[in-house]
Design an enzyme around this catalytic site. Structure first.
Site, PDB file in Angstrom:
ATOM      1  N   ASP A 212      -0.388  50.864  16.113  1.00 30.59           N
ATOM      2  CA  ASP A 212      -1.674  51.328  16.615  1.00 30.59           C
ATOM      3  C   ASP A 212      -2.636  50.148  16.624  1.00 30.59           C
ATOM      4  OD1 ASP A 212      -3.443  54.007  17.011  1.00 30.59           O
ATOM      5  OD2 ASP A 212      -4.586  52.464  15.940  1.00 30.59           O
ATOM      6  N   ASN A 220     -12.658  47.661  24.607  1.00 24.21           N
ATOM      7  CA  ASN A 220     -13.057  48.311  25.857  1.00 24.21           C
ATOM      8  C   ASN A 220     -14.581  48.339  26.000  1.00 24.21           C
ATOM      9  OD1 ASN A 220     -10.726  48.952  27.269  1.00 24.21           O
ATOM     10  ND2 ASN A 220     -10.427  50.883  26.202  1.00 24.21           N
ATOM     11  N   HIS A 225     -13.038  48.025  30.616  1.00 20.87           N
ATOM     12  CA  HIS A 225     -11.689  48.604  30.637  1.00 20.87           C
ATOM     13  C   HIS A 225     -10.657  47.677  31.273  1.00 20.87           C
ATOM     14  CE1 HIS A 225     -12.616  52.583  29.028  1.00 20.87           C
ATOM     15  NE2 HIS A 225     -13.761  52.526  29.690  1.00 20.87           N
ATOM     16  N   ASP A 229      -7.198  46.869  29.526  1.00 21.87           N
ATOM     17  CA  ASP A 229      -5.882  47.003  30.161  1.00 21.87           C
ATOM     18  C   ASP A 229      -5.097  45.697  30.063  1.00 21.87           C
ATOM     19  OD1 ASP A 229      -6.433  49.597  30.810  1.00 21.87           O
ATOM     20  OD2 ASP A 229      -6.839  49.227  32.932  1.00 21.87           O
ATOM     21  N   ASP A 255      -3.464  53.277  22.890  1.00 19.65           N
ATOM     22  CA  ASP A 255      -3.223  51.984  22.236  1.00 19.65           C
ATOM     23  C   ASP A 255      -2.063  52.075  21.240  1.00 19.65           C
ATOM     24  OD1 ASP A 255      -4.438  53.595  20.392  1.00 19.65           O
ATOM     25  OD2 ASP A 255      -5.954  52.146  19.743  1.00 19.65           O
TER      26      ASP A 255
END
Length: 341
Positions: A212, A220, A225, A229, A255
């Site tokens: 995680d 973000n 974003h 990504d 994630d």
């Protein structure tokens, strides 16, 4: 056209699974109807300027070999198409400049083009003889009919191939995470069952790690974003680069990633394997990232790693245990950060 011939044609069309399975019986029937000793199907590559013999039947002296390739511009097929003359029993007098026809000893020749729905030329269906022979009206009709049947089967085969390719692509999409290109949750859960079965047969454990990415929301929020990504893609690339050949890696979503692999043999110390995987994953994920719009140093992820005994633990239970271990570490890391310096 006789009932017997119609019956043969019908049976051949119904049973043929491939173009070859359709064409070879038709070549035999074409020889019987026309009386011409060689019947063959060609493939034409107009771009390369080549005509090749795909399938041929030779019953007498003249031999037209399968696989033979000749310049398209020198063929009787091109001359017949250009002149709109599908038949002659005097090849030497009509097209005496064809080296290929002269070398093969063709005197009588008949053909029909095999075209696709878009009008493109696939090839020709031909009948030929080294002797001067007439061709009956029935022979011409059968030649045209067989050319149409072959054309339809080729189109059907091409359509089937396209559908199969599309199905393979759809299956690939259904098992692939569109962002990272890694296997997705569906694929991971399916393959974990196989991995557990293999481990049980070999008397080994299975190591399962949940990953995680701590602070991903902050990435973000801070950089946008697109950067988030790009970060996920780079994490996936680093994890994939550090995999062993037998490991199973995928993105569960958001994630979270999962990595699983065969562990030690039953009875051996599994803690050493878990510790080694922890070091390996930490080294892969932590560190400096040069992303398209920024550079950053990432402190690391929360890792939940367990060693499961496939004789006693189901795939679902192993995933729950790894998930619980990951959230425990996540809480511990959060509490450690909250402690005053």
């Amino acid at each position: 056209m006789s009932d017997a011939l119609l019956g043969q044609i019908s049976e051949t069309v119904a049973s043929a699974q491939t173009v070859e399975q359709l064409t070879r019986p038709l070549l035999t029937m074409l020889e019987l109807v026309t009386g011409l000793e060689s019947t063959y199907l060609t493939r034409i590559d107009e771009t390369a300027g080549v005509q090749s013999i795909l399938y041929a039947r030779n019953s007498k002296v003249m031999q037209i070999p399968e696989g033979l390739s000749v310049p398209w511009g020198d063929t009787l097929c091109k001359r017949a198409l250009d002149a709109g003359q599908p038949f002659t029993d005097d090849v030497a007098g009509c097209w005496g400049d064809s080296d290929a026809a002269r070398a093969l000893g063709i005197c009588t020749y008949a053909s029909t083009p095999v075209r696709m729905e878009d009008g493109s030329l696939f090839g020709t269906l031909c009948a030929a003889s080294s002797e001067k022979r007439p061709i009956t009206q029935e022979g011409r009709q059968v030649l045209l009919l067989f050319g149409t049947l072959i054309q339809q089967h080729i189109q059907r085969e091409n359509l089937l191939e396209k559908l199969q390719r599309a199905n393979r692509e759809l299956e690939g999409f259904s098992f692939t995470d569109t962002l990272t290109g890694l296997p997705n949750r569906r694929f991971i859960f399916q393959e974990l069952g196989r991995l557990f079965s293999l481990a049980q047969r070999e008397g080994r454990r299975v190591t399962v790690a949940f990953i995680d990415l701590d602070g991903f929301k902050q990435i973000n929020d801070t950089y946008g974003h697109e950067t988030g990504d790009a970060f996920l893609i780079e994490v996936g690339r680093r994890l994939a680069a550090g995999m062993r050949g037998s490991d199973l890696l995928g993105r569960l979503g958001g994630d979270e990633f999962v990595l699983a692999g065969l562990g030690p043999a039953q009875g051996q110390d599994s803690e050493l394997t878990v510790a080694a995987m922890r070091r390996r994953l930490a080294a892969l994920v932590e560190g400096h990232y040069d992303l398209p719009c920024c550079a950053m140093d990432y402190p690391g992820a929360s890792l939940g790693i367990i060693s499961a005994d496939p004789r006693q633990t189901t795939v679902d239970q192993a995933l729950q245990d790894a998930d619980a271990a990951m959230y425990l570490e996540k809480r511990q890391r959060r509490e450690a950060r909250a402690q005053p310096a």
